[in-house]
Design a protein around this motif. Structure first.
Motif, short mmCIF file in Angstrom:
data_model
loop_
_atom_site.label_atom_id
_atom_site.label_comp_id
_atom_site.label_asym_id
_atom_site.label_seq_id
_atom_site.Cartn_x
_atom_site.Cartn_y
_atom_site.Cartn_z
N GLU A 80 -43.96 9.85 -50.52
CA GLU A 80 -44.48 8.77 -49.66
C GLU A 80 -45.86 8.33 -50.14
OE1 GLU A 80 -42.74 7.10 -47.23
OE2 GLU A 80 -41.07 8.32 -47.94
N ALA A 81 -46.63 9.25 -50.70
CA ALA A 81 -47.94 8.89 -51.25
C ALA A 81 -47.78 7.86 -52.37
CB ALA A 81 -48.67 10.12 -51.77
N LEU A 82 -46.84 8.11 -53.27
CA LEU A 82 -46.61 7.16 -54.36
C LEU A 82 -46.01 5.85 -53.87
CD1 LEU A 82 -45.20 9.47 -57.19
CD2 LEU A 82 -47.50 8.50 -56.98
N TYR A 87 -51.33 0.13 -51.20
CA TYR A 87 -52.09 -0.28 -50.02
C TYR A 87 -53.51 0.28 -50.03
CZ TYR A 87 -48.11 -2.48 -47.87
OH TYR A 87 -47.07 -3.34 -47.62
N LEU A 88 -53.79 1.23 -50.90
CA LEU A 88 -55.11 1.87 -50.95
C LEU A 88 -56.13 0.99 -51.65
CD1 LEU A 88 -56.49 4.60 -50.20
CD2 LEU A 88 -56.02 5.33 -52.53
N LYS A 89 -57.35 0.93 -51.09
CA LYS A 89 -58.46 0.25 -51.74
C LYS A 89 -58.80 1.00 -53.03
CE LYS A 89 -61.00 -1.52 -47.77
NZ LYS A 89 -62.23 -1.40 -46.97
N ILE A 94 -57.31 9.41 -50.32
CA ILE A 94 -55.92 9.74 -50.04
C ILE A 94 -55.82 11.24 -49.74
CG2 ILE A 94 -55.40 9.89 -52.50
CD1 ILE A 94 -52.55 8.86 -51.73
N VAL A 95 -55.12 11.54 -48.65
CA VAL A 95 -54.91 12.92 -48.20
C VAL A 95 -53.40 13.15 -48.24
CG1 VAL A 95 -55.25 14.59 -46.35
CG2 VAL A 95 -56.94 12.76 -46.69
N VAL A 96 -52.95 14.11 -49.06
CA VAL A 96 -51.53 14.30 -49.31
C VAL A 96 -51.09 15.71 -48.95
CG1 VAL A 96 -49.70 14.23 -51.06
CG2 VAL A 96 -51.61 12.62 -51.19
N ASN A 97 -49.99 15.79 -48.22
CA ASN A 97 -49.36 17.07 -47.94
C ASN A 97 -48.54 17.45 -49.17
OD1 ASN A 97 -48.14 19.31 -46.81
ND2 ASN A 97 -46.94 18.19 -45.31
N ASP A 98 -48.80 18.59 -49.74
CA ASP A 98 -48.05 19.06 -50.90
C ASP A 98 -46.70 19.61 -50.42
OD1 ASP A 98 -47.27 19.78 -53.39
OD2 ASP A 98 -48.72 21.39 -53.65
N TYR A 99 -45.85 18.69 -50.03
CA TYR A 99 -44.57 19.02 -49.40
C TYR A 99 -43.53 18.02 -49.86
CZ TYR A 99 -41.49 20.55 -45.57
OH TYR A 99 -40.46 21.07 -44.83
N VAL A 117 -45.34 14.63 -59.13
CA VAL A 117 -46.00 13.73 -58.18
C VAL A 117 -47.47 14.09 -58.00
CG1 VAL A 117 -46.04 12.90 -55.79
CG2 VAL A 117 -43.86 13.23 -56.95
N VAL A 118 -47.77 15.35 -57.76
CA VAL A 118 -49.15 15.76 -57.54
C VAL A 118 -50.00 15.51 -58.78
CG1 VAL A 118 -50.67 17.72 -57.04
CG2 VAL A 118 -48.58 17.40 -55.71
N ASP A 119 -49.46 15.82 -59.97
CA ASP A 119 -50.20 15.56 -61.21
C ASP A 119 -50.48 14.07 -61.39
OD1 ASP A 119 -50.30 18.25 -61.85
OD2 ASP A 119 -48.47 18.18 -63.04
N ARG A 120 -49.49 13.24 -61.06
CA ARG A 120 -49.69 11.79 -61.16
C ARG A 120 -50.76 11.31 -60.20
NH1 ARG A 120 -43.54 9.88 -60.79
NH2 ARG A 120 -44.45 7.85 -60.40
#
Length: 191
Positions: A80-82, A87-89, A94-99, A117-120
């Motif tokens: 969902e982060a990707l 939408y991010l300035k 960005i705060v991401v749940n590693d899930y 995903v996390v590395d990206r």
């Protein structure tokens, strides 16, 4: 220049994205901010995307956040982060749940869940916080509290000491879950 701040919360149905947003809004309203919230449930009960847009400031006229306008994105799931990153300035947080929650197409074998995903995200954003919210919630005894762990991470990113977040939790969760959720909030704020 507008004093309005834009927060986009994104997740998968069942993760508690909307409850976290309601607690967020309650705390901001109680602190005297004008707050507008919009939520979208995309097949949420079937594991689809859930997004909540929260805007707050002295005076807010619309709940809608445009592309490139979010000051903070909170992603309750990695993909969902990707999915919502546009939408991010440029200077946003960005705060991401590693899930990871595999989609129906991944579960059926039609697609692969990307493992990088996390590395990206780390390679693309300097204002990135990764939280193992599910692990923190499990340590507290209930994985469902991961949404409030994530809210704690957002609270830390927002740096709004005038907001009584504990009061907002108390007023928006069932009484039997208040202590659990206050502990989850504190865990997220400590990350």
């Amino acid at each position: 220049m507008s004093d309005v701040k834009n927060i986009l919360l994104v997740g998968v149905g069942g993760q508690g994205t909307i409850l976290a947003s309601k607690i967020l809004c309650a705390g901001l309203i109680d602190a005297g901010y004008d707050v507008k919230m919009s939520e979208v449930h995309g097949m949420a009960q079937r594991g689809g995307s859930v997004t909540t847009q929260v805007r707050y400031g002295k005076k807010v006229y619309s709940p809608i956040i445009g592309k490139g306008q979010a000051d903070v994105i909170v992603a309750f799931e990695r993909i969902e982060a990707l999915r919502w990153i546009e939408y991010l300035k440029p200077d946003g947080k960005i705060v991401v749940n590693d899930y990871a929650i595999p989609s129906a197409t991944v579960l059926s074998g039609k697609e692969q869940y990307p493992e990088d995903v996390v590395d990206r995200l780390k390679g693309a954003f300097k204002n990135l916080t990764i939280i193992n919210a599910s692990g923190e919630a499990l340590e507290l005894g209930n994985i469902k509290a991961q949404n409030v762990v994530m809210l704690g991470g957002l609270v830390k990113a927002l740096n709004l000491p005038e907001v009584d977040w504990v009061k907002a939790v108390r007023e928006n969760v069932k009484e039997k879950f208040v202590d659990l959720n206050i502990a989850a909030l504190e865990r997220g704020m400590a990350v």
